[in-house]
Design an enzyme around this catalytic site. Structure first.
Site, mmCIF file in Angstrom:
data_model
loop_
_atom_site.group_PDB
_atom_site.id
_atom_site.type_symbol
_atom_site.label_atom_id
_atom_site.label_comp_id
_atom_site.label_asym_id
_atom_site.label_seq_id
_atom_site.Cartn_x
_atom_site.Cartn_y
_atom_site.Cartn_z
ATOM 1 N N HIS A 159 48.806 40.739 63.057
ATOM 2 C CA HIS A 159 47.796 41.692 62.557
ATOM 3 C C HIS A 159 48.441 42.740 61.637
ATOM 4 O O HIS A 159 47.948 43.857 61.518
ATOM 5 C CB HIS A 159 47.063 42.389 63.702
ATOM 6 C CG HIS A 159 46.452 41.454 64.693
ATOM 7 N ND1 HIS A 159 45.241 40.829 64.499
ATOM 8 C CD2 HIS A 159 46.918 41.005 65.891
ATOM 9 C CE1 HIS A 159 44.967 40.053 65.543
ATOM 10 N NE2 HIS A 159 45.978 40.127 66.391
ATOM 11 N N SER A 280 56.953 47.738 33.794
ATOM 12 C CA SER A 280 55.657 48.278 33.381
ATOM 13 C C SER A 280 55.738 48.751 31.939
ATOM 14 O O SER A 280 56.775 49.256 31.494
ATOM 15 C CB SER A 280 55.266 49.443 34.298
ATOM 16 O OG SER A 280 54.210 50.194 33.741
ATOM 17 N N LYS A 286 59.249 51.058 37.152
ATOM 18 C CA LYS A 286 58.661 49.982 37.923
ATOM 19 C C LYS A 286 59.494 48.692 37.889
ATOM 20 O O LYS A 286 60.085 48.341 36.882
ATOM 21 C CB LYS A 286 57.250 49.658 37.416
ATOM 22 C CG LYS A 286 56.221 50.740 37.641
ATOM 23 C CD LYS A 286 56.012 51.041 39.110
ATOM 24 C CE LYS A 286 55.395 49.896 39.873
ATOM 25 N NZ LYS A 286 54.047 49.522 39.407
ATOM 26 N N GLU A 293 53.043 37.527 42.603
ATOM 27 C CA GLU A 293 51.629 37.820 42.356
ATOM 28 C C GLU A 293 50.964 36.697 41.567
ATOM 29 O O GLU A 293 49.813 36.331 41.843
ATOM 30 C CB GLU A 293 51.512 39.151 41.610
ATOM 31 C CG GLU A 293 51.881 40.348 42.470
ATOM 32 C CD GLU A 293 51.918 41.655 41.697
ATOM 33 O OE1 GLU A 293 52.064 42.711 42.336
ATOM 34 O OE2 GLU A 293 51.823 41.631 40.452
ATOM 35 N N TYR A 320 30.442 3.200 38.667
ATOM 36 C CA TYR A 320 31.003 4.191 37.767
ATOM 37 C C TYR A 320 29.896 5.026 37.129
ATOM 38 O O TYR A 320 28.847 4.517 36.743
ATOM 39 C CB TYR A 320 31.844 3.535 36.663
ATOM 40 C CG TYR A 320 32.491 4.547 35.738
ATOM 41 C CD1 TYR A 320 33.711 5.120 36.068
ATOM 42 C CD2 TYR A 320 31.863 4.953 34.561
ATOM 43 C CE1 TYR A 320 34.302 6.072 35.243
ATOM 44 C CE2 TYR A 320 32.446 5.901 33.729
ATOM 45 C CZ TYR A 320 33.661 6.458 34.070
ATOM 46 O OH TYR A 320 34.237 7.409 33.263
#
Length: 462
Positions: A159, A280, A286, A293, A320
């Site tokens: 959690h 950045s 940064k 990501e 088809y």
């Protein structure tokens, strides 16, 4: 007949420009051209075996197809705007080499329906082999990090809350096993991809005495399909491939999410290598986990490809239907995306550096040793329900005092339960908690070493 189009004899007019643009598929299916040439070579041999080609015609056809394949493989032959699909483009190319009469003989006994059904299976059979190799290299990167960090502890979470201390190696290998299962899925899929639809023709087979098994063998298949209608219309194997690739994307995404969290300043478990991070455009300080990501984002794309393909297939009657043209772009895209993200994740994982001190300092936070206290009480003969309650009271006391479990005094322990003697301190340590979990699959060092050896053996790593 318009060049690059394999139909038209019963039509008085050419297709409208918009109709042709809608129908055209060479911009994505031409990647199958080399495989199509291989199919044509096998088909020419089958025609010859059936007595439908003279020895001279057969030799010329084989030479012409071989020449065309070389041009395809070297990039010398490319589709033109007039080519409707890969099959039409290649017939145009073969006609340019051999002339219309001889090139036209190759079309006997086959249809674009069984051709494309065979080609997509050939493509996926090659693709699964390459993907297994990429996954194996990725697993090797995880295994190497696990080996190098075998003694590093970290806070395990449920959690997203600190739950129990575990070895970092144990956590890393937990990301390896789903990929091992994905290899198994690909290997299992390869068995179902092993039946060749060639010879099914449009849907009912042919009357020309061709041997589908001969073609299947020449193309490296294990058999030919037992039902020609199914052969031309089945795309469940394509959907299955899309699922496995989506699952690979999801499994990579879960690791990506871990890496993103580990590299935050708040967690600071790991640090990104400069080669696998970005900056950045406005904030000079940064260092962003863009690889992780992007991989997390690509997972949604892979899921979308699967969902779109299943939606296309769900209402199609046998045999088809032209809707099946829509099976190739999503599966090609999924293959392309994994060919990008698997090596990228391998590089990211290989280059991560871990802060062992930081993780060790957090490993006992959040009362992560509470379960060890409860288990110790059970070993003293206390029912687990009671042990759970006693330990919960201990946690409550610690919270009120602002201390950890191992900091409770002898008096405080005794006040909670007469069963909590000073011997309990033997389990209230991170090292003790890890080594106590020595059952098969546990996080004890010896078990993790065994797990690592088993993993290397399972996927053939040295």
């Amino acid at each position: 007949m318009t060049k690059g189009v394999l139909w038209g004899g019963r039509f008085d007019a050419e297709p409208s420009e918009l109709m042709f643009l809608l129908s055209k598929s060479t911009h994505f299916d031409f990647r199958l051209a080399s495989l199509d040439c291989r199919g044509s070579l096998a088909h020419a041999n089958a025609l010859h075996s059936a007595g439908l080609l003279t020895n001279d015609d057969h030799q010329q056809l084989v030479a012409g197809i071989t020449q065309l394949k070389e041009k395809v493989d070297t990039g010398q032959f490319q589709p033109l705007d007039v080519d409707e699909d890969v099959h039409g483009a290649l017939e145009r190319g073969l006609t340019e080499i051999l002339g219309e009469e001889l090139a036209g003989r190759l079309r006997a006994g086959r249809s674009r329906n069984d051709q494309i059904a065979t080609l997509i299976r050939m493509y996926l059979r090659e693709g699964t082999t390459k993907m297994i190799s990429l996954i194996t290299t990725f697993i090797e990167a995880l295994a190497r990090q696990a080996e190098e960090n075998i003694s590093v502890v970290m806070p395990g979470r449920t959690h997203m809350q600190i739950a129990q201390p575990v070895l970092l190696s144990h956590h890393l290998l937990a990301h390896a096993w789903p990929m091992v299962r994905n290899i198994s899925r690909l290997e299992d899929l390869a068995k179902r991809l092993g039946a060749s639809p060639y010879g099914s023709a449009a849907l009912g087979g042919t009357t020309l005495g061709l041997d589908p098994q001969q073609v299947a063998k020449e193309l490296g298949f294990t058999s030919s399909v037992p039902n020609s209608i199914d052969g031309t219309s089945a795309r469940d194997v394509v959907a299955e491939a899309a699922y496995v690739m989506a699952q690979i994307g999801v499994d990579l995404s879960r690791l990506a999410e871990d890496v993103i969290f580990w590299c935050t300043q708040e967690a600071a478990y790991a640090h990104l290598d400069d080669a696998w991070a970005t900056g950045s455009s406005i904030m000079p300080q940064k260092k962003n986990p863009d690889v992780a990501e992007l991989v997390r984002g690509k997972a949604g794309r892979l899921i979308g490809n699967l969902a779109g393909l299943l939606t296309t297939l769900k209402g199609l009657p046998l045999a088809y239907d032209r809707d099946l043209q829509e099976d190739k772009e999503p599966i090609f895209d999924s293959c392309d995306q994994l060919a990008l993200i698997l090596p990228a994740m391998t590089g990211l994982v290989s280059s991560l550096s871990f802060d062992a001190g930081r993780m060790k300092s957090l490993a006992s936070a959040g009362f992560s040793l509470a379960t060890d206290m409860a288990d110790w009480l059970v070993k003293q003969g206390v029912p687990f329900a009671e042990a759970h309650d006693i330990t919960g009271q201990a946690v409550q006391l610690c919270e009120s005092e602002g201390i950890e479990l191992e900091e409770l005094s002898d008096t405080q322990l005794a006040s909670l339960s007469p069963h909590l003697t000073t011997q309990v301190r033997g389990v209230l340590s991170v090292a003790g908690a890890i080594e106590a979990r020595s059952g098969v699959g546990g996080t004890a060092t010896a078990r993790v070493r065994e797990q690592l050896d088993y993993l290397r053996h399972r996927v053939g790593l040295s």
